[in-house]
Design an enzyme around this catalytic site. Structure first.
Site, PDB file in Angstrom:
ATOM      1  N   ASN A   2      54.206  87.901  18.617  1.00 21.25           N
ATOM      2  CA  ASN A   2      54.294  86.907  17.540  1.00 21.25           C
ATOM      3  C   ASN A   2      53.248  85.838  17.826  1.00 21.25           C
ATOM      4  O   ASN A   2      53.392  85.073  18.774  1.00 21.25           O
ATOM      5  CB  ASN A   2      55.720  86.313  17.554  1.00 21.25           C
ATOM      6  N   TRP A   3      52.202  85.836  17.017  1.00 20.42           N
ATOM      7  CA  TRP A   3      51.101  84.892  17.258  1.00 20.42           C
ATOM      8  C   TRP A   3      51.436  83.472  16.805  1.00 20.42           C
ATOM      9  O   TRP A   3      50.665  82.541  17.057  1.00 20.42           O
ATOM     10  CB  TRP A   3      49.822  85.391  16.568  1.00 20.42           C
ATOM     11  N   LYS A   4      52.534  83.331  16.074  1.00 17.52           N
ATOM     12  CA  LYS A   4      52.956  82.001  15.592  1.00 17.52           C
ATOM     13  C   LYS A   4      51.800  81.343  14.840  1.00 17.52           C
ATOM     14  O   LYS A   4      51.048  82.037  14.148  1.00 17.52           O
ATOM     15  CB  LYS A   4      53.481  81.150  16.756  1.00 17.52           C
TER      16      LYS A   4
ATOM     17  N   HIS B  58      63.513  83.208  13.353  1.00 21.05           N
ATOM     18  CA  HIS B  58      63.034  82.807  14.686  1.00 21.05           C
ATOM     19  C   HIS B  58      63.572  81.416  14.996  1.00 21.05           C
ATOM     20  O   HIS B  58      63.717  80.574  14.098  1.00 21.05           O
ATOM     21  CB  HIS B  58      61.502  82.806  14.719  1.00 21.05           C
TER      22      HIS B  58
ATOM     23  N   GLU C 181      62.270  78.867  16.102  1.00 17.12           N
ATOM     24  CA  GLU C 181      61.423  77.760  15.623  1.00 17.12           C
ATOM     25  C   GLU C 181      61.653  77.511  14.131  1.00 17.12           C
ATOM     26  O   GLU C 181      61.598  76.375  13.669  1.00 17.12           O
ATOM     27  CB  GLU C 181      59.951  78.069  15.932  1.00 17.12           C
TER      28      GLU C 181
ATOM     29  N   GLU D 125      66.852  85.827  21.826  1.00 18.70           N
ATOM     30  CA  GLU D 125      65.894  84.861  22.356  1.00 18.70           C
ATOM     31  C   GLU D 125      66.585  83.533  22.640  1.00 18.70           C
ATOM     32  O   GLU D 125      66.763  82.727  21.719  1.00 18.70           O
ATOM     33  CB  GLU D 125      64.794  84.608  21.325  1.00 18.70           C
TER      34      GLU D 125
ATOM     35  N   GLY E 111      58.684  79.796  25.438  1.00 18.91           N
ATOM     36  CA  GLY E 111      57.521  78.967  25.759  1.00 18.91           C
ATOM     37  C   GLY E 111      57.719  78.063  26.965  1.00 18.91           C
ATOM     38  O   GLY E 111      56.932  77.154  27.199  1.00 18.91           O
TER      39      GLY E 111
ATOM     40  N   SER F   4      59.542  83.817  27.154  1.00 17.20           N
ATOM     41  CA  SER F   4      58.785  83.781  28.407  1.00 17.20           C
ATOM     42  C   SER F   4      58.628  85.151  29.068  1.00 17.20           C
ATOM     43  O   SER F   4      58.667  85.258  30.292  1.00 17.20           O
ATOM     44  CB  SER F   4      59.396  82.765  29.381  1.00 17.20           C
TER      45      SER F   4
HETATM   46  P1  PGA Z   1      57.223  83.019  24.347  1.00 14.95           P
HETATM   47  O1  PGA Z   1      57.808  83.101  22.858  1.00 14.95           O
HETATM   48  O2  PGA Z   1      56.946  84.447  24.755  1.00 14.95           O
HETATM   49  O3  PGA Z   1      55.971  82.206  24.212  1.00 14.95           O
HETATM   50  O4  PGA Z   1      58.281  82.389  25.177  1.00 14.95           O
HETATM   51  C1  PGA Z   1      58.766  84.067  22.553  1.00 14.95           C
HETATM   52  C2  PGA Z   1      59.139  83.983  21.115  1.00 14.95           C
HETATM   53  O5  PGA Z   1      59.109  82.901  20.528  1.00 14.95           O
HETATM   54  O6  PGA Z   1      59.477  85.025  20.521  1.00 14.95           O
END
Ligand code: PGA
Length: 248
Positions: free
Chosen positions: A8-10, A91, A93, A161, A167, A206
């Site tokens: 996931n490049w966000k 997600h 976020e 998650e 992150g 992570s």
């Molecule tokens: P991360 O993000 O690998 O940077 O922790 C995971 C995610 O948001 O799916």
């Protein structure tokens, strides 16, 4: 069940990053036993399909209705037209920044599935929830609230998650991951019957080349959703290879 390694490049990436995708596609061509997927930002989606080879390209979000006056939003059929094969729904976020609640996530996932997309539905507890010992309860509630009735093993993937692991460089212990995935599997079977046995359950938060093999070896871990480490082929490809080695 085929392992799925999804990136996931966000809100990262410009056209220059399609060179990373070229290298990821090359690696994926050499690991046909597993599925590899990348969700670039919407602006790169159409172009990314041309660089993807066997890598599935998908969206990071979609609207819950198919069309209409919803400024700034993208509908699932629009993703399909661009060549997307999946979309990430709910997600953490999106849940935290945009107030997405379970019923909205469920509606988005259903819109994705009825458009022919695979819905990757994200669930996971926050840190206060874990500290209070309520992680299992929170995850179960999100699962029940976010999985649409249209779900099958072919059109649903769950990604567990923990929000505090995204992150941050922190992950749960392997025992904690296995326990949560076991619980999700049991609940999926209750919700979807036999289909629930075949739904892939990813771990996200992570994941790095250093910890991927251990995480992917945990019971009921059927792949990973990767943020930071998906932004460069140097970090993402070793995770793909670790998954392919385990799938042998
Ligand atoms: P991360 O993000 O690998 O940077 O922790 C995971 C995610 O948001 O799916």
């Amino acid at each position: 069940m085929r392992t799925l390694i999804a990136g996931n490049w966000k809100m990262n990436g410009s056209r220059a990053m399609l060179a990373e995708l070229d290298r990821i596609a090359e690696a994926a061509a050499g690991t046909p036993a597993i599925d590899v997927a990348i969700a670039p930002p919407f602006t790169l989606l159409g172009e990314a399909v041309g660089h993807a080879g066997p890598v599935a390209i998908g969206g990071q979000d979609c609207h819950q209705v198919a069309q209409g006056a919803h400024t700034g939003c993208i509908a699932a059929p629009m993703l399909v037209e661009m060549g997307a094969r999946f979309v990430i729904c709910g997600h953490s976020e999106r849940r935290a920044e945009f107030g997405e609640i379970d019923s909205l996530v469920r509606a988005k996932a259903e819109a994705a599935q009825t458009s022919g997309l695979l819905a990757i539905v994200c669930i996971g507890e926050d840190e206060p929830g874990r500290d209070r010992g309520q992680a299992a309860m929170a995850v179960t509630a999100e699962l029940e609230g976010s999985v649409p009735p249209t779900s099958t093993a072919a059109n649903l993937v769950i990604s567990y998650e923990p929000a505090w692991a995204i992150g941050t460089g922190r992950t749960p212990t392997m025992a904690e991951i296995a326990e949560m995935h076991g619980l999700i599997r049991a609940r999926l079977i209750q919700l979807l019957g036999e289909q629930g046995r075949g739904v892939r359950i990813l771990y996200g938060g992570s994941v790095t080349p250093d910890n991927a093999a251990a995480i992917l070896a945990c019971a009921e871990v059927n792949g990973a959703l990767i943020g930071g480490a998906s932004l460069s082929a140097d970090r993402f490809v070793p995770i793909v290879r670790a998954a392919a080695n385990l799938a042998r």
